[in-house]
Design a protein around this motif. Structure first.
Motif, mmCIF file in Angstrom:
data_model
loop_
_atom_site.group_PDB
_atom_site.id
_atom_site.type_symbol
_atom_site.label_atom_id
_atom_site.label_comp_id
_atom_site.label_asym_id
_atom_site.label_seq_id
_atom_site.Cartn_x
_atom_site.Cartn_y
_atom_site.Cartn_z
ATOM 1 N N PHE A 57 0.879 -1.178 0.000
ATOM 2 C CA PHE A 57 0.000 0.000 0.000
ATOM 3 C C PHE A 57 0.913 1.224 0.000
ATOM 4 O O PHE A 57 2.118 1.069 -0.208
ATOM 5 C CB PHE A 57 -1.001 -0.014 1.169
ATOM 6 C CG PHE A 57 -0.403 0.050 2.555
ATOM 7 C CD1 PHE A 57 0.133 -1.080 3.158
ATOM 8 C CD2 PHE A 57 -0.399 1.241 3.282
ATOM 9 C CE1 PHE A 57 0.665 -1.036 4.435
ATOM 10 C CE2 PHE A 57 0.128 1.302 4.568
ATOM 11 C CZ PHE A 57 0.670 0.149 5.142
ATOM 12 N N GLU A 230 -14.583 2.580 4.650
ATOM 13 C CA GLU A 230 -14.045 3.436 3.584
ATOM 14 C C GLU A 230 -12.521 3.384 3.546
ATOM 15 O O GLU A 230 -11.910 3.488 2.477
ATOM 16 C CB GLU A 230 -14.536 4.880 3.731
ATOM 17 C CG GLU A 230 -14.190 5.563 5.018
ATOM 18 C CD GLU A 230 -15.227 5.357 6.123
ATOM 19 O OE1 GLU A 230 -15.981 4.349 6.068
ATOM 20 O OE2 GLU A 230 -15.276 6.183 7.051
ATOM 21 N N LEU A 231 -11.896 3.205 4.697
ATOM 22 C CA LEU A 231 -10.435 3.057 4.706
ATOM 23 C C LEU A 231 -10.029 1.667 4.232
ATOM 24 O O LEU A 231 -9.044 1.514 3.498
ATOM 25 C CB LEU A 231 -9.882 3.321 6.114
ATOM 26 C CG LEU A 231 -9.715 4.794 6.509
ATOM 27 C CD1 LEU A 231 -9.502 4.922 8.010
ATOM 28 C CD2 LEU A 231 -8.545 5.435 5.754
ATOM 29 N N ASP A 233 -11.566 -0.070 2.088
ATOM 30 C CA ASP A 233 -11.741 -0.085 0.632
ATOM 31 C C ASP A 233 -10.520 0.467 -0.097
ATOM 32 O O ASP A 233 -10.219 0.066 -1.224
ATOM 33 C CB ASP A 233 -12.969 0.750 0.237
ATOM 34 C CG ASP A 233 -14.267 0.022 0.531
ATOM 35 O OD1 ASP A 233 -14.205 -1.203 0.782
ATOM 36 O OD2 ASP A 233 -15.328 0.668 0.521
ATOM 37 N N ARG A 234 -9.840 1.401 0.549
ATOM 38 C CA ARG A 234 -8.686 2.031 -0.116
ATOM 39 C C ARG A 234 -7.482 1.091 -0.206
ATOM 40 O O ARG A 234 -6.526 1.385 -0.927
ATOM 41 C CB ARG A 234 -8.312 3.327 0.616
ATOM 42 C CG ARG A 234 -9.328 4.431 0.391
ATOM 43 C CD ARG A 234 -9.100 5.619 1.285
ATOM 44 N NE ARG A 234 -7.782 6.230 1.130
ATOM 45 C CZ ARG A 234 -7.330 7.220 1.898
ATOM 46 N NH1 ARG A 234 -8.101 7.712 2.868
ATOM 47 N NH2 ARG A 234 -6.133 7.713 1.692
ATOM 48 N N VAL A 235 -7.507 0.019 0.573
ATOM 49 C CA VAL A 235 -6.398 -0.946 0.526
ATOM 50 C C VAL A 235 -6.947 -2.347 0.242
ATOM 51 O O VAL A 235 -6.442 -3.351 0.751
ATOM 52 C CB VAL A 235 -5.577 -0.921 1.842
ATOM 53 C CG1 VAL A 235 -4.764 0.359 1.936
ATOM 54 C CG2 VAL A 235 -6.491 -1.043 3.062
ATOM 55 N N ASN A 236 -7.994 -2.407 -0.600
ATOM 56 C CA ASN A 236 -8.673 -3.689 -0.800
ATOM 57 C C ASN A 236 -7.923 -4.646 -1.719
ATOM 58 O O ASN A 236 -8.388 -5.746 -1.981
ATOM 59 C CB ASN A 236 -10.111 -3.482 -1.291
ATOM 60 C CG ASN A 236 -10.150 -2.734 -2.601
ATOM 61 O OD1 ASN A 236 -9.117 -2.574 -3.253
ATOM 62 N ND2 ASN A 236 -11.318 -2.257 -2.970
ATOM 63 N N GLN A 244 -4.733 -6.042 5.795
ATOM 64 C CA GLN A 244 -5.564 -5.002 5.181
ATOM 65 C C GLN A 244 -6.024 -3.988 6.238
ATOM 66 O O GLN A 244 -5.989 -2.771 6.011
ATOM 67 C CB GLN A 244 -6.778 -5.632 4.495
ATOM 68 C CG GLN A 244 -7.645 -4.605 3.781
ATOM 69 C CD GLN A 244 -8.958 -5.192 3.275
ATOM 70 O OE1 GLN A 244 -9.281 -6.342 3.572
ATOM 71 N NE2 GLN A 244 -9.706 -4.396 2.528
ATOM 72 N N ALA A 248 -5.069 -0.076 6.459
ATOM 73 C CA ALA A 248 -6.071 0.987 6.543
ATOM 74 C C ALA A 248 -5.767 1.930 7.705
ATOM 75 O O ALA A 248 -5.927 3.155 7.593
ATOM 76 C CB ALA A 248 -7.458 0.360 6.707
ATOM 77 N N THR A 251 -2.934 4.051 6.678
ATOM 78 C CA THR A 251 -3.412 5.002 5.676
ATOM 79 C C THR A 251 -4.070 6.211 6.342
ATOM 80 O O THR A 251 -3.863 7.358 5.931
ATOM 81 C CB THR A 251 -4.408 4.291 4.732
ATOM 82 O OG1 THR A 251 -3.705 3.271 4.010
ATOM 83 C CG2 THR A 251 -5.041 5.263 3.758
ATOM 84 N N SER A 252 -4.828 5.965 7.388
ATOM 85 C CA SER A 252 -5.462 7.077 8.105
ATOM 86 C C SER A 252 -4.408 7.956 8.779
ATOM 87 O O SER A 252 -4.506 9.191 8.783
ATOM 88 C CB SER A 252 -6.447 6.539 9.149
ATOM 89 O OG SER A 252 -7.121 7.592 9.791
ATOM 90 N N ASP A 255 -2.906 9.997 6.073
ATOM 91 C CA ASP A 255 -3.816 11.102 5.746
ATOM 92 C C ASP A 255 -3.615 12.254 6.732
ATOM 93 O O ASP A 255 -3.588 13.424 6.345
ATOM 94 C CB ASP A 255 -5.280 10.652 5.847
ATOM 95 C CG ASP A 255 -5.698 9.725 4.716
ATOM 96 O OD1 ASP A 255 -4.954 9.599 3.722
ATOM 97 O OD2 ASP A 255 -6.797 9.129 4.844
#
Ligand code: CA
Length: 472
Positions: A57, A230-231, A233-236, A244, A248, A251-252, A255
């Motif tokens: 990711f 929603e997070l 999904d961004r690393v699906n 995963q 996520a 990823t947050s 962000d």
């Protein structure tokens, strides 16, 4: 051109460095010392940011920070797990010096000894306003509260972690009690990592006109493994559901780093603000699906996977962008770097070093000849120089690694008896005057103080016997 720029930078730094310690708040129109942001991830894997080789990711914002500053390729924290590591970071001192060698137990009255001066207390001398957003974990009793330790504001969690979606009543457990915001209990709303980011942005907006210190101590990606759809999904594309979820969570966090950087730019203070990013310890790979490749072992150990971390310092316009620095550095260096840059006299009792002169090339020697680690879980010690690392776990033979080449600690360089003895003695000397732990342990910690029967300092006979066996 580069030389002229370097001279100009050194002149600016010299100006800050020579200001009187009591020249606290700069009068309007005069240059202010730089604001400071320390972004601390919790249990982030060594390989889990883009600039460390992440593959499955992306962390574009943390990478952008690295591209704007200096990436340290041999960077360490002073302990392989949460609370002692944070105690070292916020004091600039090996936490073993004041017995903070274990996590404080929740509601047990344990915490960072009051004898110690924390970074926000030091920065107050230069007129900084200091805020912590996120995880404290340095004592939940009132006398250890962040507002009693130099921070002007606190938004976050007092304990060692928290549920990312919910909180319960004040009598709930460590991970479910309400958050605290400016002295009031508040619930988790939405997703905790995003809530902390919002609080960080609020702090920066309110204090943009003065020197500030924001300690943004995300509890992500520390367990529990939790992330909203929603997070996820961004690393699906990640097949393993645990990995995963971890991705996520990171990823947050990424962000959030992006939003803080964007706000600094929007407010026109990006060039004047020093931003550190690091993790408080290595990834606990089985627990949170983090990845420490290519390091050996995990959080909780003094192998590289426990204490070697991603580490960036960005200070746009002052430090070379997109550069790397290869000599060993430590989270202990954040305190002295910050106070020197603020123009405050550096306390004499620190173990960290002001990194700025090294990064500008004004100091050619490495900042540290030697770094040390000790965790009494399993009785672990280690030390490293530029070339070598000695790992010493009680009841096991000492392990010497050519760490400059063997980053994975895979091939013991056991031919060098003299070097082993030298490093062994250095550990013994470093540890000799450390006080006993400031509070009892809970996880089978073993007594290893030199004054105890099985301590390192009492092991001369054991070491001699081992050396004799090896030479047979
Ligand atoms: Ca941690």
């Amino acid at each position: 051109m580069l030389l002229a720029m370097r001279r100009a930078l050194l002149a600016i730094l010299a100006c800050w460095a020579c200001s009187e310690p009591d020249a606290s708040v700069a009068p309007a129109g005069e240059r202010q010392p730089p604001s400071l942001v320390v972004i601390l991830a919790d249990d982030l894997g060594y390989a889990d940011v883009g600039f460390q080789g992440l593959r499955d990711f992306a962390t574009p914002n943390i990478d952008r920070l690295a591209h704007r500053g200096v990436r340290f390729t041999n960077a360490y924290v002073s302990h392989p797990y949460c609370s002692p590591s944070r105690a070292g970071l916020l004091t600039g001192r090996y936490q073993h010096r004041f017995g903070h060698v274990r996590n404080p137990k929740f509601r047990a009255g344990e915490g960072l000894p009051l004898s110690e001066t924390l970074l926000p207390q030091a920065l107050a001398e230069a007129g900084y306003v200091s805020g912590i957003v996120g995880k404290w974990h340095l004592g939940d009793a009132p006398r250890f509260h962040p507002l009693e330790r130099g921070f002007d504001e606190f938004f976050g969690l007092l304990g060692g972690g928290h549920d990312y979606f919910k909180s319960a009543g004040a009598d709930a457990g460590e991970y479910l009690i309400p958050l605290e915001a400016h002295g009031e209990p508040i619930p988790v709303e939405g997703y905790l990592t995003e809530q902390l980011t919002e609080a960080a942005l609020d702090f920066v907006r309110r204090h943009a006109e003065q020197p500030f210190f924001l300690y943004l101590a995300y509890n992500a990606p520390h367990g529990p493994l939790q992330a909203p759809p929603e997070l996820l999904d961004r690393v699906n594309s990640i097949g393993d559901p645990r990995r995963q979820t971890y991705a996520a969570m990171v990823t947050s966090l990424d962000d959030g780093v992006g939003e803080v950087l964007a706000l600094l730019e929007e407010l026109g203070i990006s060039d004047g603000t020093m931003v550190f990013f690091l993790s408080d310890n290595g990834g606990p790979t089985p627990a949170n699906a983090s990845d420490n490749t290519p390091l050996r072992a995990t959080k909780g150990t003094v192998y590289e996977g426990g204490v070697r971390v991603p580490f960036v310092l960005a200070w746009p316009g002052h430090l070379p962008a997109g550069s790397t620095y290869d000599a060993p550095v430590s989270a202990l260096d954040i305190f002295p770097t910050a106070v020197a840059t603020a123009g405050i006299e550096t306390p004499a009792n620190l173990d960290g070093v002001n990194l700025v002169p090294y990064l500008l090339g004004a100091e050619g020697a490495p900042p540290h000849e030697q770094l040390f680690w000790h965790s009494d879980e399993g009785g672990q010690f280690a030390t490293r120089t530029a070339e070598h690392k000695l790992v010493r776990v009680l009841d096991r033979e000492p392990e010497l690694y050519a760490i400059g080449e063997d980053i994975s600690e895979s091939d013991p360089a056991s031919e060098d008896d003299g070097r082993i003895r030298e490093l062994f003695r250095a550990i013994e000397s470093w540890h000799a005057d450390h006080p006993p732990p400031a509070w009892p342990g809970t996880r089978g910690e073993r007594p290893v103080h030199p004054n105890t029967a099985k301590g390192l300092g009492a092991d001369q006979a054991e070491l001699d016997a081992w050396m004799a066996r090896r030479s047979e």
